[in-house]
Design an enzyme around this catalytic site. Structure first.
Site, mmCIF file in Angstrom:
data_model
loop_
_atom_site.group_PDB
_atom_site.id
_atom_site.type_symbol
_atom_site.label_atom_id
_atom_site.label_comp_id
_atom_site.label_asym_id
_atom_site.label_seq_id
_atom_site.Cartn_x
_atom_site.Cartn_y
_atom_site.Cartn_z
ATOM 1 N N GLU A 1 39.882 38.884 28.703
ATOM 2 C CA GLU A 1 41.093 39.633 29.050
ATOM 3 C C GLU A 1 42.212 38.616 29.158
ATOM 4 O O GLU A 1 42.138 37.700 29.976
ATOM 5 C CB GLU A 1 40.915 40.383 30.368
ATOM 6 N N CYS B 1 47.397 41.879 36.106
ATOM 7 C CA CYS B 1 47.356 41.986 34.646
ATOM 8 C C CYS B 1 47.867 43.334 34.165
ATOM 9 O O CYS B 1 48.155 43.504 32.978
ATOM 10 C CB CYS B 1 45.940 41.747 34.144
#
Length: 533
Positions: free
Chosen positions: A265, A302
């Site tokens: 990620e 994020c």
């Protein structure tokens, strides 16, 4: 538990040899004892060898046994909640409530995977029974299910000292799948990592598992992580962090003599679209909600909405005036470490000096609000046009921290072109009313292709840990848009399909045996059933 600054190699500790690195308190600017010793190449080799040896027995444990292990880890972490909270607060600058929430989330997701593996149907057992009378050739007995891949390398994240680190989602899902784990601790929270690592080691001992089921590696540089991913006994990897770091490790994983899956990620600007009807109805409330989402955790999520898409009209002008006032308030934020602070300062400086961008809010321009002993900074808000963003893709680069870029568009066609120009994202949010949905129906399929999670009339910060969650998205938000790092589907990243043809019943895994001793759901001759036969 006493912190030693030494890696955890199965049931042993790494050597106290060589130079050490200290923890750092980003709130006060103080360095934290003790020092942490980087694991040697031999120690990393030993950790991976132990993991490979442990795989032979750990992968064969029943779902009930693995579930008990996961629950034991959660209980061990909860037993040290007080010192763990204190250390995590000191190393991250995050408030006590945030760390307590992360402890709860970490333990809850461990128990969520325990429920999954204890029930057992997740293995997708499929049985096609033999038909010796079939013409023109007999049909063989064919059975298949998911099996664990092997030892997994996991990299702790900087922005979640607990929930995406040593015992976080990657570790929990890999252990649930039946894979031993070697974790590289993030240097921003070494003490937190050691405490959690000791809790997992205690659970390994309590459950009498093979020593190599878990190891924790400390290392100040990049080479220890690269060594882990290169090692031929490592069969998969999990990473949360920067695009540069994720791409580098993913390239190593892909270019090995035996390539392995690497789930990274990396970065996402999470576009948030406000359609005209919603803007007219609740523009002021949207400004307040968006400000809260942009600055939550100092913008270090994020899923922070870094791009805000609004139509160029009077209602949006009023919204931007209100949002700029909120973002321009003299509020000081603490970033997680000096590296993140440097990257944030660089990102907003590039926007400050970009002729295509207008600065809407930047308190530090006049007040000196960033002054502080640690990693302090202020929020920032900028504006550009759809045409500028399309012509200058670098404007889409993530600025990790409390900043956002507002992009104005004029027509539906321009909005569609804008969305089609964007990279893959973790999330895409849309604020609208029912009339908007009808008028802008053409954008919904585009958003579906753009992101892994679509949010309606809400804000993307805050990822619910549940069965249905998808925390992943197309490149470059992740290295594999088919996967998720949150939710029970995360377990599938660390498995592969294995087929057994014409095996005697007694030699098959219990999940595939005729008697279905675990009582799981299976697909038998094309029909879902829990029945035995």
């Amino acid at each position: 538990m006493e912190l030693t600054g030494r890696s955890i190699i199965g049931t042993s500790r790494g050597a106290a040899v060589g130079a050490t690195t200290l923890g750092f308190n980003p709130l006060t600017g103080e360095y934290l004892e003790p020092g942490w010793y980087s694991a040697s190449e031999a120690e990393i080799e030993q950790a991976i060898k132990l993991a490979s040896e442990a795989f032979l027995s750990y992968s064969r444990l029943s779902g009930r046994e693995r579930g008990h292990f996961l629950r034991t880890i959660a209980s061990q972490i909860e037993s040290i909640a007080e010192p763990l909270t204190a250390r995590a607060v000191a190393e991250s600058g995050l408030p006590v409530a945030r760390i307590q929430g992360e402890i709860g989330r970490t333990c809850n997701q461990l128990r969520m995977f325990a429920v999954l593996v204890e029930e057992g149907s997740w293995v997708d057992a499929r049985i096609d029974r033999a038909d010796p009378q079939r013409q023109p050739i007999p049909k063989p007995d064919v059975r298949s299910m998911l099996r664990p891949l092997g030892p997994v390398a996991v990299f702790g994240a900087s922005n979640f000292p607990l929930a995406f680190s040593v015992a976080g989602g990657d570790t929990a899902s890999a252990l649930a799948a039946g894979c031993p784990v070697v974790v590289k601790a993030h240097p921003s929270h070494p003490g937190t990592s050691e405490l959690v690592g000791l809790a997992i080691s205690a659970a390994v001992a309590e459950c009498r598992l093979a020593h190599g089921v878990f190891s924790l590696i400390f290392g100040a540089g990049n080479e220890s992580g690269a060594q882990m991913v290169r090692h031929p006994l490592i069969k998969a990897g999990g990473f949360t962090g920067s695009r540069a770091g994720g791409k580098a490790l993913a390239a190593i994983a892909a270019n090995r003599p035996e390539p392995i899956p690497f789930y990274a990620e990396m970065s996402s600007v999470n576009p948030l679209l406000i359609l005209p009807g919603a803007m007219h109805e609740r523009g002021e409330a949207l400004a307040a909600g968006l400000h809260g989402s942009l600055t939550l955790g100092a913008g270090q999520f994020c899923t922070k909405p870094g791009l805000v898409l609004v139509r160029d009209d009077a209602a949006s002008a009023a919204f931007l005036s209100r949002l700029a006032a909120l973002m321009g308030a003299e509020q000081v934020f603490t970033l997680l470490n000096p590296g993140i602070q440097k990257a944030y300062d660089t990102g907003i400086s590039l926007l400050d000096h970009n002729d295509l961008v207008k600065t809407l809010a930047r308190p530090s321009n006049s007040s000196g609000a960033t002054a502080g002993p640690g990693c302090q900074t202020v929020a920032a808000l900028y504006q550009t046009t759809a045409a500028s963003l399309i012509s200058s893709p670098k404007l889409q680069d993530e600025v990790f921290g409390p900043a956002a870029l507002v992009v104005t568009w004029s027509t539906t066609e321009e909005l569609i072109d804008l969305l089609l120009s964007m990279e893959g994202q973790l999330t895409a949010s849309i604020h609208s009313n029912e009339e908007d949905l009808a008028d802008y129906a053409a954008i919904l399929p585009i958003l579906e292709n753009l992101a892994g999670r679509l949010v309606y009339n809400g804000f993307p910060t805050g990822v619910e840990v549940c069965q249905a969650m998808v925390h992943g998205g197309p490149w470059p938000s992740t290295s594999d848009g088919r996967s998720t790092s949150v939710g029970t589907r995360a377990i599938f990243r660390f498995t592969r399909q294995v087929c057994y043809q014409a095996f005697p019943d007694s030699s098959l895994p219990g999940e595939l045996q005729n008697g279905n001793p675990q009582g799981i759901w299976r697909l038998v001759d094309g029909r879902p059933t829990q029945d035995s036969f």
